[in-house]
Design a protein around this motif. Structure first.
Motif, mmCIF file in Angstrom:
data_model
loop_
_atom_site.group_PDB
_atom_site.id
_atom_site.type_symbol
_atom_site.label_atom_id
_atom_site.label_comp_id
_atom_site.label_asym_id
_atom_site.label_seq_id
_atom_site.Cartn_x
_atom_site.Cartn_y
_atom_site.Cartn_z
ATOM 1 N N PRO A 198 117.363 64.604 -11.414
ATOM 2 C CA PRO A 198 116.277 64.765 -10.442
ATOM 3 C C PRO A 198 116.236 66.134 -9.756
ATOM 4 C CG PRO A 198 117.274 62.614 -10.202
ATOM 5 C CD PRO A 198 118.118 63.372 -11.191
ATOM 6 N N SER A 199 117.370 66.816 -9.636
ATOM 7 C CA SER A 199 117.369 68.069 -8.882
ATOM 8 C C SER A 199 117.707 69.326 -9.696
ATOM 9 C CB SER A 199 118.357 67.965 -7.722
ATOM 10 O OG SER A 199 119.669 67.846 -8.222
ATOM 11 N N GLN A 200 118.183 69.175 -10.924
ATOM 12 C CA GLN A 200 118.557 70.348 -11.704
ATOM 13 C C GLN A 200 118.409 70.056 -13.197
ATOM 14 O OE1 GLN A 200 122.600 71.297 -10.700
ATOM 15 N NE2 GLN A 200 123.294 69.223 -10.908
ATOM 16 N N LYS A 201 118.471 71.131 -13.982
ATOM 17 C CA LYS A 201 118.349 70.949 -15.420
ATOM 18 C C LYS A 201 119.175 72.002 -16.152
ATOM 19 C CE LYS A 201 114.170 73.716 -15.988
ATOM 20 N NZ LYS A 201 112.794 73.749 -16.455
ATOM 21 N N ILE A 202 119.549 71.656 -17.370
ATOM 22 C CA ILE A 202 120.231 72.575 -18.270
ATOM 23 C C ILE A 202 119.400 72.629 -19.543
ATOM 24 C CG2 ILE A 202 122.249 73.001 -19.704
ATOM 25 C CD1 ILE A 202 123.916 71.436 -17.721
ATOM 26 N N ARG A 203 119.015 73.831 -19.931
ATOM 27 C CA ARG A 203 118.335 74.002 -21.220
ATOM 28 C C ARG A 203 119.371 74.489 -22.212
ATOM 29 N NH1 ARG A 203 113.716 78.281 -22.851
ATOM 30 N NH2 ARG A 203 113.730 77.760 -25.051
ATOM 31 N N LEU A 204 119.523 73.782 -23.316
ATOM 32 C CA LEU A 204 120.485 74.197 -24.320
ATOM 33 C C LEU A 204 120.165 75.605 -24.784
ATOM 34 C CD1 LEU A 204 121.248 71.189 -24.308
ATOM 35 C CD2 LEU A 204 121.481 71.334 -26.761
ATOM 36 N N MET A 213 128.547 71.430 -27.614
ATOM 37 C CA MET A 213 128.940 72.833 -27.573
ATOM 38 C C MET A 213 128.865 73.412 -26.162
ATOM 39 S SD MET A 213 127.112 74.096 -31.105
ATOM 40 C CE MET A 213 127.187 75.804 -30.658
ATOM 41 N N LEU A 214 128.184 72.709 -25.241
ATOM 42 C CA LEU A 214 128.128 73.197 -23.858
ATOM 43 C C LEU A 214 129.518 73.140 -23.251
ATOM 44 C CD1 LEU A 214 124.895 71.461 -22.522
ATOM 45 C CD2 LEU A 214 125.197 73.872 -23.033
ATOM 46 N N PRO A 215 129.899 74.151 -22.486
ATOM 47 C CA PRO A 215 131.225 74.125 -21.865
ATOM 48 C C PRO A 215 131.310 73.027 -20.812
ATOM 49 C CG PRO A 215 129.972 76.052 -21.141
ATOM 50 C CD PRO A 215 129.154 75.372 -22.178
ATOM 51 N N LEU A 216 132.432 72.313 -20.811
ATOM 52 C CA LEU A 216 132.669 71.243 -19.846
ATOM 53 C C LEU A 216 133.580 71.747 -18.735
ATOM 54 C CD1 LEU A 216 133.344 68.362 -22.390
ATOM 55 C CD2 LEU A 216 131.264 68.710 -21.069
ATOM 56 N N LYS A 243 137.943 67.867 -18.955
ATOM 57 C CA LYS A 243 137.076 66.997 -19.766
ATOM 58 C C LYS A 243 137.138 67.474 -21.215
ATOM 59 C CE LYS A 243 133.706 64.617 -17.985
ATOM 60 N NZ LYS A 243 133.592 63.203 -18.088
ATOM 61 N N THR A 244 137.199 66.530 -22.138
ATOM 62 C CA THR A 244 137.217 66.898 -23.549
ATOM 63 C C THR A 244 135.971 66.418 -24.290
ATOM 64 O OG1 THR A 244 138.433 64.883 -24.084
ATOM 65 C CG2 THR A 244 139.734 66.878 -23.674
ATOM 66 N N ARG A 245 135.232 65.527 -23.678
ATOM 67 C CA ARG A 245 134.032 64.973 -24.322
ATOM 68 C C ARG A 245 133.005 64.665 -23.244
ATOM 69 N NH1 ARG A 245 130.456 64.278 -27.973
ATOM 70 N NH2 ARG A 245 129.916 62.207 -28.625
ATOM 71 N N PHE A 246 131.758 65.000 -23.528
ATOM 72 C CA PHE A 246 130.696 64.697 -22.565
ATOM 73 C C PHE A 246 130.308 63.220 -22.661
ATOM 74 C CE2 PHE A 246 128.311 65.606 -26.394
ATOM 75 C CZ PHE A 246 127.281 64.685 -26.369
ATOM 76 N N ASP A 287 126.790 67.205 -13.829
ATOM 77 C CA ASP A 287 127.875 67.976 -13.211
ATOM 78 C C ASP A 287 129.100 68.103 -14.102
ATOM 79 O OD1 ASP A 287 126.400 68.516 -10.968
ATOM 80 O OD2 ASP A 287 127.217 66.859 -9.798
ATOM 81 N N GLN A 288 129.184 67.332 -15.189
ATOM 82 C CA GLN A 288 130.342 67.451 -16.080
ATOM 83 C C GLN A 288 130.289 68.731 -16.923
ATOM 84 O OE1 GLN A 288 130.453 64.272 -19.079
ATOM 85 N NE2 GLN A 288 128.226 64.124 -18.921
ATOM 86 N N PHE A 289 129.130 69.385 -16.937
ATOM 87 C CA PHE A 289 128.978 70.612 -17.709
ATOM 88 C C PHE A 289 129.212 71.827 -16.823
ATOM 89 C CE2 PHE A 289 126.314 67.473 -19.863
ATOM 90 C CZ PHE A 289 126.847 67.541 -21.137
ATOM 91 N N ASN A 290 129.974 72.788 -17.344
ATOM 92 C CA ASN A 290 130.223 74.041 -16.653
ATOM 93 C C ASN A 290 129.240 75.066 -17.206
ATOM 94 O OD1 ASN A 290 131.309 76.084 -15.184
ATOM 95 N ND2 ASN A 290 133.149 76.303 -16.439
#
Length: 130
Positions: free
Chosen positions: A49-55, A75-78, A82-85, A119-122
């Protein structure tokens, strides 16, 4: 008599050649259109609802499968540790339905997430425009 048969055979040959040329042009046009559609880029967005990530990559329509999509997301950094999204939406029937719809038509695949899933993605997140 043989002259008449010869002329008739020539006319039939010309008509057949014209039909073959027409079909070849039609097939070529259809093939070009299919090739262009298969090479269209599809953009993938993880959106809360408040943010987005475009691959950072675009996936060609012909390669837009469940496994390819999940591989690109993987492939996105976590964040550390974390080892898996984990995205709940990817385990639903709606995910598969939307995937098929986008494969047919569309250029943007949006995966709905909640804040904790995103939030699990860096990765640089952009605010969602209102």
């Amino acid at each position: 008599m043989w002259d008449l048969i010869d002329k008739l055979a020539t006319i039939i040959g010309l008509i057949a050649a014209a039909i073959a040329a027409w079909n070849a042009l039609k097939l070529r046009k259809e093939t070009e259109q299919r090739w262009q559609k298969e090479n269209e880029q599809i953009y993938v967005i993880l959106r809360s609802p408040s943010q987005k990530i475009r691959l950072p990559v675009e996936i060609k329509r012909r390669d837009f499968t469940r496994s390819e999509l999940l591989g690109y997301i993987g492939m996105l950094p976590l964040i550390e540790g974390k080892t898996r999204f984990n995205l709940n939406f990817t385990s639903t029937a709606e995910f598969s339905q939307q995937l098929e719809i986008i494969r047919q038509a569309g250029v943007e695949f949006i995966i709905s997430c909640d804040e904790s899933e995103l939030d699990q993605f860096n990765y640089a997140k952009q605010p969602v425009a209102a």
